[in-house]
Design a protein around this motif. Structure first.
Motif, PDB file in Angstrom:
ATOM      1  N   TYR A 421       0.851  -1.183   0.000  1.00 40.34           N
ATOM      2  CA  TYR A 421       0.000   0.000   0.000  1.00 40.34           C
ATOM      3  C   TYR A 421       0.889   1.236   0.000  1.00 40.34           C
ATOM      4  O   TYR A 421       2.105   1.139   0.148  1.00 40.34           O
ATOM      5  CB  TYR A 421      -0.921  -0.007   1.229  1.00 40.34           C
ATOM      6  N   GLY A 422       0.303   2.399  -0.177  1.00 41.95           N
ATOM      7  CA  GLY A 422       1.085   3.631  -0.169  1.00 41.95           C
ATOM      8  C   GLY A 422       0.246   4.818  -0.572  1.00 41.95           C
ATOM      9  O   GLY A 422      -0.345   4.821  -1.655  1.00 41.95           O
ATOM     10  N   LYS A 423       0.197   5.788   0.283  1.00 40.98           N
ATOM     11  CA  LYS A 423      -0.621   6.985   0.064  1.00 40.98           C
ATOM     12  C   LYS A 423      -0.194   7.759  -1.173  1.00 40.98           C
ATOM     13  O   LYS A 423      -1.003   8.445  -1.806  1.00 40.98           O
ATOM     14  CB  LYS A 423      -0.532   7.881   1.306  1.00 40.98           C
ATOM     15  N   THR A 424       1.082   7.655  -1.560  1.00 46.54           N
ATOM     16  CA  THR A 424       1.567   8.394  -2.728  1.00 46.54           C
ATOM     17  C   THR A 424       1.996   7.489  -3.879  1.00 46.54           C
ATOM     18  O   THR A 424       2.117   7.954  -5.015  1.00 46.54           O
ATOM     19  CB  THR A 424       2.769   9.288  -2.361  1.00 46.54           C
ATOM     20  N   GLN A 425       2.225   6.197  -3.612  1.00 49.58           N
ATOM     21  CA  GLN A 425       2.757   5.308  -4.641  1.00 49.58           C
ATOM     22  C   GLN A 425       1.712   4.359  -5.229  1.00 49.58           C
ATOM     23  O   GLN A 425       1.892   3.845  -6.327  1.00 49.58           O
ATOM     24  CB  GLN A 425       3.922   4.488  -4.078  1.00 49.58           C
ATOM     25  N   VAL A 426       0.638   4.094  -4.513  1.00 49.29           N
ATOM     26  CA  VAL A 426      -0.425   3.206  -5.005  1.00 49.29           C
ATOM     27  C   VAL A 426      -1.625   4.055  -5.384  1.00 49.29           C
ATOM     28  O   VAL A 426      -2.082   4.880  -4.603  1.00 49.29           O
ATOM     29  CB  VAL A 426      -0.817   2.162  -3.932  1.00 49.29           C
TER      30      VAL A 426
END
Length: 537
Positions: A421-426
């Protein structure tokens, strides 16, 4: 493949578990179902076909499956495989002068004149092997000032390799021991495929028998013994055997099979035309999710109904090489693909720059790339997962979607336990748990992973580009991200892969940019509002 919580009574191996079950009527197509109508958090594909696309015309779009191989003869794929009509099959000539001889259904960048690579090392293994001679006699005391940074990186990578290898050996030994104990219990029961009742009625003779009995009874509450044995014992053994003998083995290097210079990043014309290769399980499964034939009344239903699957083999059983990834992207772009699915990733990169350049090239040619986020349950905003767009320009990022995996229930389990997961990468999440799709031999199987979620989105991208061909790659991404079904509740996931690890609860919006699950119905409705649409009704 990530494996979480396997046989905690005996060893700490990984196994995807605690996965919500589905009604038999829905399990083979749940990713395409609708949350409101079917009480299953699919992407509403069937609703879109029924209410939005019926009677509309579309154009064929090429979707490249850059993966480990695609079985082009599969009963549910053979009609929708891309065929290079500029080539004459089997004549040994490069009829279309594109540099690739007899590339009828695509190309294999990890094949050679006589055979193809199956097993490969991890990128970590290759990096340690590259640098161990350079630093063979180097210590902290004598390292040159100019080499200090590289030496520190080498030591960290070597330590990581040694740690992973030790764990793999331990898990292989543990699983081997468990398998022997389980086989002994099954022999005592006297049935080849015992039921849960058979195990409950079994009278343990030893403590090991009792522990095996407890583990199997728990697992047979979710699976048949045959499925449990195949998916957890056999596949688990194969997984750790590959790690020990191939992936993490400094003495193993199969690249001579290809016959290229792996360090020459400018070399493009190598490989062979065998798009299946020695193990087409993963890529065939991916291809079916995208576009399995929706007209033949066989098998499954792909997301897209008018795309052609181009097979581009660039990933082995191990880590892909950046050179092959870059060349695979360029091949797909140059041969007409408008969407590329990349269900792969790794923790280290040999030459990120050449992959970045290929990504930029795809963006410049209006090609959308869809990538799996990875299966380590980690935050890829802060931990490495390659390829990534951390140092790329906005134009490239606008033509690139990264996808996490979700489950079928709109509750705390919605985030697949394994999904990165990732707030800026996903960018988005999509169904990736127990996805039933095509596998070699014209068969079908459930698999889990962001590898399965990514082709759900690639199929949606192909669907949009097919019915709205004037929309750009950047517009298609924007539509997919804007049209998600927002998730307005918290989800839970374990803080680590250790058995019994603490779970944390976070808003789903913290896991990705869009804060939701892709939705085909919403996306197609939104696409119809964009200027430049061109669909004959």
């Amino acid at each position: 493949m990530n494996r979480s919580r396997i046989f905690s009574a005996l060893l700490s191996v990984a196994l995807i578990s605690a996965i919500p079950t589905l009604a038999n009527a829905q399990k083979t197509n749940w990713q395409n179902l609708d949350l409101k109508t079917d009480s299953t958090f699919g992407i509403s594909t069937e609703k879109a076909y029924k209410e939005l696309l019926k009677g509309k015309k579309s154009v064929k779009v090429i979707v490249a499956v850059n993966d480990g191989g695609v079985e082009a003869t599969h009963e549910d794929l053979k009609r929708i495989m891309w065929v290079n009509t500029k080539e004459i099959a089997g004549n040994g000539k490069d009829d279309d002068k594109n540099g690739y001889i007899d590339d009828i259904n695509g190309w294999n960048f990890i094949g050679g004149p006589k055979e193809s690579i199956n097993f490969e090392t991890l990128e970590l293994t290759r990096l340690v092997r590259r640098d161990q001679d350079r630093f063979a006699n180097t210590t902290d005391a004598n390292v040159a000032e100019k080499d200090k940074k590289d030496f520190a990186v080498f030591k960290a990578e070597r330590a990581d390799l040694e740690k992973q290898l030790a764990e793999a050996k331990e898990n292989l030994a543990g699983l081997t021991g468990f398998k022997a104990a389980l086989d002994a219990v099954v022999k005592k029961i006297g049935k080849q495929n015992p039921t849960i009742e058979d195990f409950k009625n079994f009278k343990p003779v030893t403590d090991v028998d009792a522990r095996v009995q407890g583990v199997v009874i728990e697992e047979l509450g979710k699976n048949s013994f045959k499925d449990f044995y195949e998916e957890q014992i056999t596949e688990g053994f194969d997984y750790y055997n590959r790690q020990v003998n191939y992936n993490l083995n400094l003495d193993y290097d199969p690249r001579a099979i290809v016959g290229d210079d792996p360090n020459n990043v400018n070399e493009k014309f190598y490989g062979n035309n065998d798009v299946a290769g020695p193990d087409a399980m993963h890529g065939t499964h991916v291809a079916g999710i995208i576009a399995a034939d929706r007209t033949n009344k066989l098998g499954i239903l792909g997301v897209a109904d008018n795309v052609a699957i181009m097979g581009v083999r660039c990933t082995p059983n191990g880590d892909e090489r950046d050179k092959d990834v870059a060349n695979g992207i360029r091949y797909a772009v140059d041969n007409g693909a408008k969407v590329i699915n990349m269900s792969f990733g790794k923790a280290y990169s040999w030459n990120k720059a050449i992959v970045n350049e290929a990504m930029k090239y795809a963006a410049s040619k209006d090609v959308l790339i869809v990538q799996a986020a990875g299966n380590e349950n980690k935050n890829i905003d802060v931990e490495n997962n390659f390829p990534n767009h951390k140092d790329l320009d906005e134009k490239t990022i606008a033509s690139w979607i990264t996808v996490g995996a979700s489950g079928p229930k709109d509750d705390a389990t919605l985030k697949a336990s394994f999904s990165n997961y990732g707030k800026t990468q996903v960018d988005v999440f999509a169904p990736g748990v127990k996805i039933y799709s095509t596998v070699p031999g014209s068969k079908y199987k459930n698999l889990d992973g962001t590898s399965m979620a990514s082709p759900v989105v690639a199929g949606l991208a192909g669907l949009i580009r097919s019915y709205y061909p004037k929309l750009s790659a950047a517009q298609v991404k924007e539509i997919i991200v804007k049209s998600v079904t927002k998730v307005n509740h918290n989800v839970e996931y374990a803080k680590s892969e250790e058995p019994g690890a603490e779970k944390i609860s976070v808003p789903f919006s913290d896991l990705c940019i869009s804060g939701g699950i892709v939705n085909a119905y919403n996306a197609l409705k939104l696409a119809a509002t964009y200027s430049g649409k061109a669909v004959a009704k």
